[in-house]
Design a protein around this motif. Structure first.
Motif, PDB file in Angstrom:
ATOM      1  N   UNK A 122       0.987  -0.972  -0.659  1.00 28.82           N
ATOM      2  CA  UNK A 122      -0.392  -0.169   0.064  1.00 28.82           C
ATOM      3  C   UNK A 122       0.858   1.611  -0.341  1.00 28.82           C
ATOM      4  N   UNK A 123       0.772   1.571  -1.276  1.00 26.24           N
ATOM      5  CA  UNK A 123       1.963   3.352  -1.094  1.00 26.24           C
ATOM      6  C   UNK A 123       0.668   4.359  -0.961  1.00 26.24           C
ATOM      7  N   UNK A 124       1.656   4.704   0.681  1.00 27.20           N
ATOM      8  CA  UNK A 124       0.298   5.684   0.915  1.00 27.20           C
ATOM      9  C   UNK A 124       0.312   7.679   0.198  1.00 27.20           C
ATOM     10  N   UNK A 125       1.295   7.497  -0.776  1.00 24.10           N
ATOM     11  CA  UNK A 125       1.303   9.206  -1.096  1.00 24.10           C
ATOM     12  C   UNK A 125       1.966   9.447  -2.910  1.00 24.10           C
ATOM     13  N   UNK A 126       1.937   9.392  -3.683  1.00 23.87           N
ATOM     14  CA  UNK A 126       2.317   9.447  -4.651  1.00 23.87           C
ATOM     15  C   UNK A 126       4.040   9.702  -4.819  1.00 23.87           C
ATOM     16  N   UNK A 127       5.074   9.039  -5.486  1.00 25.03           N
ATOM     17  CA  UNK A 127       6.373   8.863  -5.368  1.00 25.03           C
ATOM     18  C   UNK A 127       6.322  10.062  -5.213  1.00 25.03           C
ATOM     19  N   UNK A 128       7.142  10.420  -4.966  1.00 30.78           N
ATOM     20  CA  UNK A 128       8.012  12.056  -4.426  1.00 30.78           C
ATOM     21  C   UNK A 128       9.495  12.264  -5.711  1.00 30.78           C
ATOM     22  N   UNK A 129       9.900  13.096  -6.435  1.00 28.77           N
ATOM     23  CA  UNK A 129      10.331  13.342  -7.450  1.00 28.77           C
ATOM     24  C   UNK A 129      11.296  14.500  -7.472  1.00 28.77           C
ATOM     25  N   UNK A 130      12.281  14.939  -6.887  1.00 24.34           N
ATOM     26  CA  UNK A 130      13.056  15.823  -6.522  1.00 24.34           C
ATOM     27  C   UNK A 130      13.878  15.867  -7.822  1.00 24.34           C
ATOM     28  N   UNK A 131      14.114  17.435  -7.375  1.00 29.43           N
ATOM     29  CA  UNK A 131      14.974  17.656  -8.609  1.00 29.43           C
ATOM     30  C   UNK A 131      16.127  18.634  -8.749  1.00 29.43           C
ATOM     31  N   UNK A 132      17.052  18.241  -8.700  1.00 26.80           N
ATOM     32  CA  UNK A 132      18.671  19.140  -8.336  1.00 26.80           C
ATOM     33  C   UNK A 132      18.575  20.569  -9.264  1.00 26.80           C
ATOM     34  N   UNK A 133      17.519  20.389 -11.037  1.00 26.34           N
ATOM     35  CA  UNK A 133      17.852  21.651 -11.275  1.00 26.34           C
ATOM     36  C   UNK A 133      16.585  22.127 -10.664  1.00 26.34           C
ATOM     37  N   UNK A 134      15.683  22.430  -9.624  1.00 27.18           N
ATOM     38  CA  UNK A 134      14.459  23.116  -9.422  1.00 27.18           C
ATOM     39  C   UNK A 134      15.649  24.471  -8.813  1.00 27.18           C
ATOM     40  N   UNK A 135      15.641  25.857  -9.067  1.00 28.36           N
ATOM     41  CA  UNK A 135      15.517  27.185  -8.457  1.00 28.36           C
ATOM     42  C   UNK A 135      16.168  26.463  -7.001  1.00 28.36           C
ATOM     43  N   UNK A 136      14.983  26.093  -5.988  1.00 28.41           N
ATOM     44  CA  UNK A 136      15.617  25.792  -4.704  1.00 28.41           C
ATOM     45  C   UNK A 136      16.431  24.800  -4.252  1.00 28.41           C
ATOM     46  N   UNK A 319      16.867  30.487  10.679  1.00 30.58           N
ATOM     47  CA  UNK A 319      15.323  30.551   9.361  1.00 30.58           C
ATOM     48  C   UNK A 319      16.457  29.805   8.524  1.00 30.58           C
ATOM     49  N   UNK A 320      17.638  29.383   8.719  1.00 30.50           N
ATOM     50  CA  UNK A 320      18.381  29.280   7.622  1.00 30.50           C
ATOM     51  C   UNK A 320      17.571  27.089   7.596  1.00 30.50           C
ATOM     52  N   UNK A 321      17.395  27.248   8.525  1.00 26.53           N
ATOM     53  CA  UNK A 321      16.832  25.704   9.230  1.00 26.53           C
ATOM     54  C   UNK A 321      15.072  25.455   8.247  1.00 26.53           C
ATOM     55  N   UNK A 322      14.367  26.900   7.802  1.00 25.67           N
ATOM     56  CA  UNK A 322      12.741  26.598   7.740  1.00 25.67           C
ATOM     57  C   UNK A 322      12.782  27.459   5.906  1.00 25.67           C
ATOM     58  N   UNK A 323      11.660  26.651   6.028  1.00 27.23           N
ATOM     59  CA  UNK A 323      11.110  26.204   4.324  1.00 27.23           C
ATOM     60  C   UNK A 323      11.864  27.845   3.665  1.00 27.23           C
ATOM     61  N   UNK A 324      10.768  28.613   4.378  1.00 25.39           N
ATOM     62  CA  UNK A 324      10.717  30.487   4.027  1.00 25.39           C
ATOM     63  C   UNK A 324      12.314  30.835   3.870  1.00 25.39           C
ATOM     64  N   UNK A 325      12.694  30.197   4.472  1.00 25.20           N
ATOM     65  CA  UNK A 325      14.505  30.453   5.045  1.00 25.20           C
ATOM     66  C   UNK A 325      15.376  30.133   4.060  1.00 25.20           C
ATOM     67  N   UNK A 326      14.430  29.444   2.720  1.00 29.58           N
ATOM     68  CA  UNK A 326      15.940  28.763   1.608  1.00 29.58           C
ATOM     69  C   UNK A 326      16.218  29.818   0.826  1.00 29.58           C
ATOM     70  N   UNK A 327      15.887  30.811   0.840  1.00 31.99           N
ATOM     71  CA  UNK A 327      16.643  31.157  -0.673  1.00 31.99           C
ATOM     72  C   UNK A 327      17.536  32.287   0.078  1.00 31.99           C
ATOM     73  N   UNK A 328      17.388  32.249   1.262  1.00 35.66           N
ATOM     74  CA  UNK A 328      18.435  33.214   2.403  1.00 35.66           C
ATOM     75  C   UNK A 328      20.073  32.368   1.932  1.00 35.66           C
ATOM     76  N   UNK A 329      19.374  30.836   2.634  1.00 43.13           N
ATOM     77  CA  UNK A 329      20.281  29.972   3.148  1.00 43.13           C
ATOM     78  C   UNK A 329      21.055  29.737   1.470  1.00 43.13           C
ATOM     79  N   UNK A 330      20.245  29.526   0.174  1.00 42.24           N
ATOM     80  CA  UNK A 330      20.964  29.203  -0.886  1.00 42.24           C
ATOM     81  C   UNK A 330      22.115  30.567  -1.641  1.00 42.24           C
TER      82      UNK A 330
END
Length: 584
Positions: A122-136, A319-330
């Motif tokens: 039983x697969x609980x949710x759609x397969x996650x397809x993370x992409x290194x090419x994404x801006x974040x 801030x660097x650990x948060x989802x909102x701070x990912x631009x700053x971390x980048x």
């Protein structure tokens, strides 16, 4: 329903999937879940039928291949004898880590997802397809996927919502405890799972002109007595060491004596890393094991923030650990390629609070690097030769950025005394024809020519003459690798060579232009003589441009339509007559 025990299994080639799996495991610990995390090949796959909740985190390597540490699992899972409903008790989820610039993007995760469904899971949710090419980067998919996963788990196990999670600033459970020991004699043999062979460096020569911006090395290593065998297209694996000045700075920042000895004591059933001797010195750990020169991932800041007592530093790390701070971390980390060591120096108060027991949680293991073997045992018995471009470039940071392995190799000087490089050999993705009459067409600009030198030495020794090489570089006088060898092979009738020196004239000329110019020859070799076509080199625009040029050649010289040319190339790829090995 009682709370589940979560099992996180990962297949990781460069450490990214491992880091992601460990991040998920820490989130599980914060939710007070029992959790185990391990590489897929360390897990007894026959036990899957007894598990209740499993997350698979896996990357894709090469041409859609599974990583090395999940190959045994992969073979077992795809056995035809496995019954269709054998995993019907299993709740699971699959997260893939990939790079959409490669044709088989997240192929392993997609195929695993399909196979688990076939086996009744039983697969609980759609397969996650993370992409290194994404801006974040991959986090753009990983973060929402993690949130969806925990949402599903909360629905499945309602009792979890009644449990008080750990605060974000509380450190999670340790994996290892460092037991310091000062008088135990050191074991001089360093055990290793792969038992690398210490190969003596014979020579280390710069093969680009001194005035050329790029330092490229031709290195020879002596493997006498190793029983190492390899064929053209195979790769040699090497694990580099950190620079002495970085090791010194790290020990100073953490107030560690490099000569202190310690043993590792696992806090649960986790195995002690096989590459670390027991006991071990701090110097050996920092020099040979901890990847302190890596660009840190978000998980590094998440864990670092739990030690922060200084308000300003705590705020920034949060801030660097948060989802909102990912631009700053980048902007702080990824764009300028700031290293973990430099981050420690930027957060001195937090670094001073770091406990030695958390070093193996914070810092990933140095990953081995692979290099195409650039020689043949037929031409150079008991030797392995490689062609290494030394990575060094500027960002906004004062210090130039350096590639860990290439800089380490470049720093080794056999003229100053014996130097040894621990190495082992792996099968490569390029396979060359065994039939003596089959022509071989190779496109290898820059250091991409390395595997083709290996096959040309082999084919020359066997008397095979149908060899065509397209080589490209910036300048005939500055970075024309192995020029003398190619000229000798041409004179002896073993090679047809086409060159593209991009900066030697006003209009830039690349290998794809030479492929287009020689359409008649290529059409004859491929359509009439069953030739095989190979590409090796940088994965940016070159492979796609060469493919376009080849299809154009099919249309112009063979008179086929664009669709037929496309189909022809697809058929060649399917039958192994078109192969590529590219890297970013």
């Amino acid at each position: 329903m009682s709370n589940p025990a979560l099992l996180v299994l990962y297949g990781s080639q460069t450490g990214t999937a491992q880091d992601t799996a460990q991040r998920l495991a820490r989130q599980a610990q914060r939710r007070r879940l029992r959790v185990r995390v391990m590489p897929l090949d360390d897990y007894n796959v026959a036990n899957l039928i007894t598990e209740s909740l499993v997350v698979f985190v896996c990357s894709t390597t090469g041409q859609g291949d599974p990583p090395d540490n999940m190959k045994n699992f992969w073979r077992f899972l795809f056995k035809k004898s496995l019954p269709a409903g054998s995993l019907s008790q299993l709740d699971c989820a699959i997260l893939g880590l990939g790079d959409s610039s490669y044709p088989k993007f997240n192929f392993v995760a997609k195929k695993l997802h399909k196979r688990l469904l076939q086996l009744g899971a039983c697969v609980l949710l759609p397969v996650g397809l993370a992409d290194d090419q994404h801006d974040l980067g991959a986090d753009a998919v990983i973060d929402p996927w993690f949130a969806s996963f925990w949402g599903k788990v909360s629905t499945l196990y309602p009792t979890l919502s009644g449990m008080m999670p750990l605060r974000e600033d509380e450190p999670v459970r340790l994996i290892y405890r460092f037991v310091l020991s000062f008088l135990i004699p050191m074991d001089q043999t360093v055990p290793s799972q792969s038992h690398p062979f210490p190969a003596r460096m014979v020579f280390n020569r710069r093969v680009t002109e001194p005035s050329h911006f790029q330092d490229v090395r031709h290195i020879e290593l002596d493997v006498t007595g190793s029983n190492i065998e390899f064929a053209a297209g195979d790769v040699v694996m090497m694990r580099p060491c950190n620079a002495p000045e970085d090791v010194q700075q790290f020990c100073q920042l953490l107030k560690l004596d490099p000569e202190t000895r310690f043993t590792l004591s696992p806090t649960d059933n986790t195995a002690v890393p096989a590459r670390l001797p027991q006991p071990c010195t701090v110097r050996h750990l920092v020099e040979s094991y901890l990847d302190i020169a890596a660009v840190p991932r978000r998980s590094f800041f998440e864990l670092l923030s739990t030690f922060a007592t200084n308000e300003l530093e705590q705020e920034k790390l949060a801030e660097f650990s948060s989802a909102a701070g990912q631009d700053e971390l980048h902007n702080y980390c990824n764009r300028p390629r700031r290293t973990m060591l430099e981050v420690l120096a930027d957060f001195p108060h937090t670094t001073a609070e770091l406990k030695v027991d958390y070093l193996l949680d914070l810092f990933p293991e140095i990953q081995p690097r692979s290099f195409s073997i650039a020689s043949s045992l037929r031409a150079h018995p008991n030797r392995i030769q490689v062609l290494v471009a030394v990575v060094c470039y500027k960002t906004k940071l004062y210090k130039p950025r350096k590639g860990l392995c290439s800089s380490w190799l470049a720093s080794l000087d056999p003229a100053q005394g014996d130097v040894y490089v621990p190495l082992w050999v792996k099968k490569g993705s390029l396979k060359f024809p065994s039939d003596k009459e089959t022509p071989v067409i190779m496109v290898g600009p820059g250091t991409g020519v390395a595997p083709f030198r290996s096959v040309l030495q082999e084919r020359t020794a066997e008397g095979r003459t149908a060899n065509v090489l397209f080589f490209g570089c910036r300048s005939k006088s500055k970075d024309f690798y192995f020029r003398t060898e190619w000229e000798e092979m041409m004179e002896a009738g073993f090679l047809t060579l086409f060159t593209a020196f991009s900066r030697d004239q006003e209009a830039k000329v690349y290998v794809q232009h030479r492929v287009r110019d020689n359409g008649e020859l290529l059409w004859d070799l491929i359509a009439n003589k069953n030739a095989c076509f190979y590409i090796a080199g940088n994965a940016k625009q070159m492979p796609a441009s060469v493919c376009d040029a080849l299809k154009e050649a099919f249309q112009q010289a063979g008179g086929v339509s664009a669709e037929e040319a496309e189909q022809m190339l697809a058929t060649m790829e399917k039958t192994g007559r078109f192969q590529s090995e590219t890297w970013s």
